[in-house]
Design a protein around this motif. Structure first.
Motif, PDB file in Angstrom:
ATOM      1  N   GLU A   1       0.711  -1.329   0.045  1.00  0.00           N
ATOM      2  CA  GLU A   1       0.016  -0.127   0.041  1.00  0.00           C
ATOM      3  C   GLU A   1       0.827   1.195   0.101  1.00  0.00           C
ATOM      4  O   GLU A   1       0.609   2.332  -0.653  1.00  0.00           O
ATOM      5  CB  GLU A   1      -0.955  -0.002   1.137  1.00  0.00           C
ATOM      6  N   VAL A   2       1.836   1.231   0.982  1.00  0.00           N
ATOM      7  CA  VAL A   2       2.905   2.658   0.852  1.00  0.00           C
ATOM      8  C   VAL A   2       3.475   2.902  -0.461  1.00  0.00           C
ATOM      9  O   VAL A   2       3.799   3.720  -0.878  1.00  0.00           O
ATOM     10  CB  VAL A   2       3.824   2.343   2.108  1.00  0.00           C
ATOM     11  N   LEU A   3       4.178   1.715  -0.827  1.00  0.00           N
ATOM     12  CA  LEU A   3       4.725   1.772  -2.359  1.00  0.00           C
ATOM     13  C   LEU A   3       3.831   2.309  -3.287  1.00  0.00           C
ATOM     14  O   LEU A   3       3.976   3.135  -3.854  1.00  0.00           O
ATOM     15  CB  LEU A   3       5.511   0.343  -2.626  1.00  0.00           C
ATOM     16  N   SER A   4       2.519   1.642  -3.579  1.00  0.00           N
ATOM     17  CA  SER A   4       1.698   2.112  -4.532  1.00  0.00           C
ATOM     18  C   SER A   4       1.320   3.560  -4.451  1.00  0.00           C
ATOM     19  O   SER A   4       1.124   4.190  -5.255  1.00  0.00           O
ATOM     20  CB  SER A   4       0.354   0.867  -4.506  1.00  0.00           C
ATOM     21  N   ALA A   5       1.047   3.875  -2.994  1.00  0.00           N
ATOM     22  CA  ALA A   5       0.528   5.422  -2.822  1.00  0.00           C
ATOM     23  C   ALA A   5       1.710   6.465  -3.218  1.00  0.00           C
ATOM     24  O   ALA A   5       1.371   7.410  -3.376  1.00  0.00           O
ATOM     25  CB  ALA A   5       0.270   5.318  -1.280  1.00  0.00           C
ATOM     26  N   ASN A   6       2.994   5.788  -3.311  1.00  0.00           N
ATOM     27  CA  ASN A   6       4.120   6.794  -3.330  1.00  0.00           C
ATOM     28  C   ASN A   6       4.429   6.659  -5.114  1.00  0.00           C
ATOM     29  O   ASN A   6       5.534   7.032  -5.151  1.00  0.00           O
ATOM     30  CB  ASN A   6       5.284   6.540  -2.546  1.00  0.00           C
ATOM     31  N   GLY A   7       3.522   6.166  -5.804  1.00  0.00           N
ATOM     32  CA  GLY A   7       3.972   5.874  -7.168  1.00  0.00           C
ATOM     33  C   GLY A   7       4.862   5.073  -7.663  1.00  0.00           C
ATOM     34  O   GLY A   7       5.594   5.211  -8.575  1.00  0.00           O
ATOM     35  N   ILE A   8       4.962   4.029  -6.827  1.00  0.00           N
ATOM     36  CA  ILE A   8       5.893   2.970  -7.259  1.00  0.00           C
ATOM     37  C   ILE A   8       5.107   1.483  -7.466  1.00  0.00           C
ATOM     38  O   ILE A   8       4.193   1.200  -6.784  1.00  0.00           O
ATOM     39  CB  ILE A   8       6.762   2.609  -5.965  1.00  0.00           C
TER      40      ILE A   8
ATOM     41  N   LEU B   1       9.398  10.241  -0.194  1.00  0.00           N
ATOM     42  CA  LEU B   1       7.831  10.226  -0.437  1.00  0.00           C
ATOM     43  C   LEU B   1       7.262  11.032  -1.641  1.00  0.00           C
ATOM     44  O   LEU B   1       7.798  12.157  -1.585  1.00  0.00           O
ATOM     45  CB  LEU B   1       7.153  10.110   0.797  1.00  0.00           C
ATOM     46  N   SER B   2       6.481  10.550  -2.232  1.00  0.00           N
ATOM     47  CA  SER B   2       5.687  11.550  -3.225  1.00  0.00           C
ATOM     48  C   SER B   2       5.017  12.544  -2.747  1.00  0.00           C
ATOM     49  O   SER B   2       4.707  12.638  -1.381  1.00  0.00           O
ATOM     50  CB  SER B   2       4.997  10.747  -4.180  1.00  0.00           C
ATOM     51  N   LYS B   3       4.973  13.807  -3.385  1.00  0.00           N
ATOM     52  CA  LYS B   3       4.121  15.043  -2.951  1.00  0.00           C
ATOM     53  C   LYS B   3       2.698  14.558  -2.546  1.00  0.00           C
ATOM     54  O   LYS B   3       2.149  14.763  -1.560  1.00  0.00           O
ATOM     55  CB  LYS B   3       3.967  15.989  -3.759  1.00  0.00           C
ATOM     56  N   GLU B   4       2.127  13.361  -3.382  1.00  0.00           N
ATOM     57  CA  GLU B   4       0.898  13.299  -3.237  1.00  0.00           C
ATOM     58  C   GLU B   4       0.505  12.482  -1.790  1.00  0.00           C
ATOM     59  O   GLU B   4      -0.068  12.506  -1.000  1.00  0.00           O
ATOM     60  CB  GLU B   4       0.473  12.364  -4.216  1.00  0.00           C
ATOM     61  N   ALA B   5       1.689  11.611  -1.487  1.00  0.00           N
ATOM     62  CA  ALA B   5       1.618  10.522  -0.455  1.00  0.00           C
ATOM     63  C   ALA B   5       1.648  11.507   0.937  1.00  0.00           C
ATOM     64  O   ALA B   5       1.155  11.461   1.714  1.00  0.00           O
ATOM     65  CB  ALA B   5       2.696   9.496  -0.440  1.00  0.00           C
TER      66      ALA B   5
END
Ligand code: SF4
Ligand code: SF4
Length: 470
Positions: A225-232, A332-336
């Motif tokens: 979940e964390v990886l996907s939420a960070n564009g990964i 971490l991505s800006k969105e996350a």
């Protein structure tokens, strides 16, 4: 950043049972620069509980030198002083003279597996562990009938009545670690590819770990979940067994090499032209258990003497990162970041500036001493709003888990577990945080005896909960 992992088209040659593994270790302990200063002793977990020189790094180096000089025989008594070592590597960090005790003990472990050095009972118990733990299907078959027992009042009754003592020390230690078993522990239903949310920044592979996926499946779910939420984008090869950490840390090198080869094959089976996860290479191979990460990063050494495997082992090892190491490296991505919410206290109140959530981060030995990772998990945790980190007083000392140490040396391990749980609880934190499944199970077990038991979670679980606003 290094080049992405190439999608390999190499065939999968059988590992040779005859050729020795290649720890690439110093053959001669006498050449080691130990000056007997004793600086390593306070950080040594086995010396802490046994208090004898021969159960310290300095004492063991002395024994190795005596064996090397032909003055001492490696018999069962001497082997016992090496078996008491947790392999936590705290002495390597503490040593001002650069003594590579890690290499000395890794070269020594295989010799300890000679049949005459352990009793028949010890040998059988170890064989059972090595036949069971690295193979999730076998472990599931054993655990399935225990589902109505694990984590229920029946288990508490069996323990409090003393019934579990009838199992004997080894099996009783196994029973003590048995957590409640979640239904998802009994399935391998992760999708092969979990897409990145939003714009894709990276593509990684995920190693699930053998014990982690059964005993704490929420950690891998949180990692995805964390990886996907960070564009990964996350690739999860389905045919994964153990990475070999369980056997590697006990000097069972032939089995370790086999497990390492099998894991590389599991990745190669899904990535490449015409393969189910596509031909795009991986930027990294991630793992959320530090004991596994330490072994995965050693595949280059472990497979170096196998001509057909050396290049594949090196290519694989070069891409391995702990998930926290990777997330801090790429950011971490800006969105996350915008989604991160305060976590909640046990009473349901969200953490706030006035009442932050206090966390005590536990440094797993194979993370801190084995991989030199200490700041990245703390930095990730600090990104969660209103979190406050509390430091334990003996952060670098082993909790007693150490792979199968708490099963084969249960008395010493229990003493260390009690000390660690007390130390973490004594920080006054609301939660303890551990990034290694072995440590997590060990600390959870001993929290009950502290008088102030706090929950133990993985940093990635906290990030996932913060992203979900839960
Ligand atoms: S291993 Fe290092 S710290 Fe320990 S006694 Fe030898 S020189 Fe000193
Ligand atoms: S590895 Fe850990 S237990 Fe073993 S000698 Fe070093 S500090 Fe002591």
């Amino acid at each position: 950043m290094s080049a992405p992992l190439p999608a390999t088209e190499l065939p999968a040659p059988a590992l040779s049972a005859a050729s020795p593994a290649a720890p690439a270790l110093p053959a001669n302990p006498a050449s080691d620069p130990c000056v007997h200063c004793g600086f390593c002793l306070p950080s040594c977990a086995s010396y802490r509980v046994l208090g004898t020189e021969m159960d310290s790094p300095r004492g063991r180096i002395h024994l190795l030198k005596a064996i090397e000089a032909g003055e001492l025989e490696l018999d069962a008594t001497v082997a016992g002083h090496f078996d008491s070592c947790l392999g936590c590597l705290a002495c390597v960090t503490a040593c001002p003279s650069g003594v590579r005790y890690d290499e000395l003990i890794e070269a020594t472990r295989p010799k300890l597996n000679a049949p005459e050095l352990r009793s028949p009972g010890q040998r059988r118990f170890r064989q059972l562990l090595f036949a069971l733990l690295p193979y999730p299907r076998r472990l599931r078959a054993l655990l399935t009938p225990l589902r109505p027992y694990a984590g229920t009042p029946l288990q508490r009754l069996a323990r409090s009545s003393g019934l579990t003592r009838l199992l004997g020390p080894g099996l009783e230690a196994m029973e003590r670690l048995l957590p409640p078993l979640a239904p998802e522990a009994f399935t391998d239903d992760s999708p092969l590819v979990v897409p990145a949310q939003g714009e894709r920044r990276h593509r990684v592979g995920l190693v699930l770990g053998c014990v982690q996926r059964l005993f704490d499946p929420e950690v891998n779910r949180a990692a995805i979940e964390v990886l996907s939420a960070n564009g990964i984008e996350v690739v999860i090869p389905p045919a994964q067994n153990c990475c070999g950490a369980v056997t590697h840390h006990q000097g069972e090198l032939e089995q370790t090499r086999q497990l390492a080869g099998d894991l590389i094959i599991a990745f190669d089976a899904v990535i490449g032209p015409g393969k189910p996860a596509g031909s795009e290479p991986l930027d990294a191979v991630l793992v959320a258990a530090s004991g596994c990460g330490h072994t995965l990063k050693a595949y280059d050494r472990l497979l170096a003497n196998e001509p057909a495997w050396a290049a594949r082992g090196s290519a694989f090892a070069a891409r391995v990162e702990d998930i926290q190491e990777f997330l801090e490296r790429v950011g971490l991505s800006k969105e996350a970041m915008a989604r991160l919410q305060p976590l909640r206290h046990g009473d349901g109140t969200p953490a706030s500036a006035e009442r932050p959530l206090r966390l005590a981060y536990h440094d797993a030995c194979h993370m801190l001493h084995g991989q030199g990772i200490s700041e990245q998990p703390r930095a990730l945790l600090r990104r969660i709003p209103h979190v406050q980190l509390r430091e334990a007083t003996e952060a670098g000392v082993c909790c007693g888990s150490a792979g199968i140490y708490n099963l084969v040396q249960p008395t010493e391990a229990a003493e260390l577990g009690r000390l660690k749980a007390q130390d973490l609880s004594g920080t006054g934190a609301d939660l303890a945080v551990s990034a290694n499944i072995g440590c997590t199970l060990q600390i959870r077990q001993h929290m009950e005896g502290t008088g102030r038991a706090i929950e133990v979670l993985h940093p990635i679980q906290l990030l996932a909960r913060s992203l979900a606003g839960s």
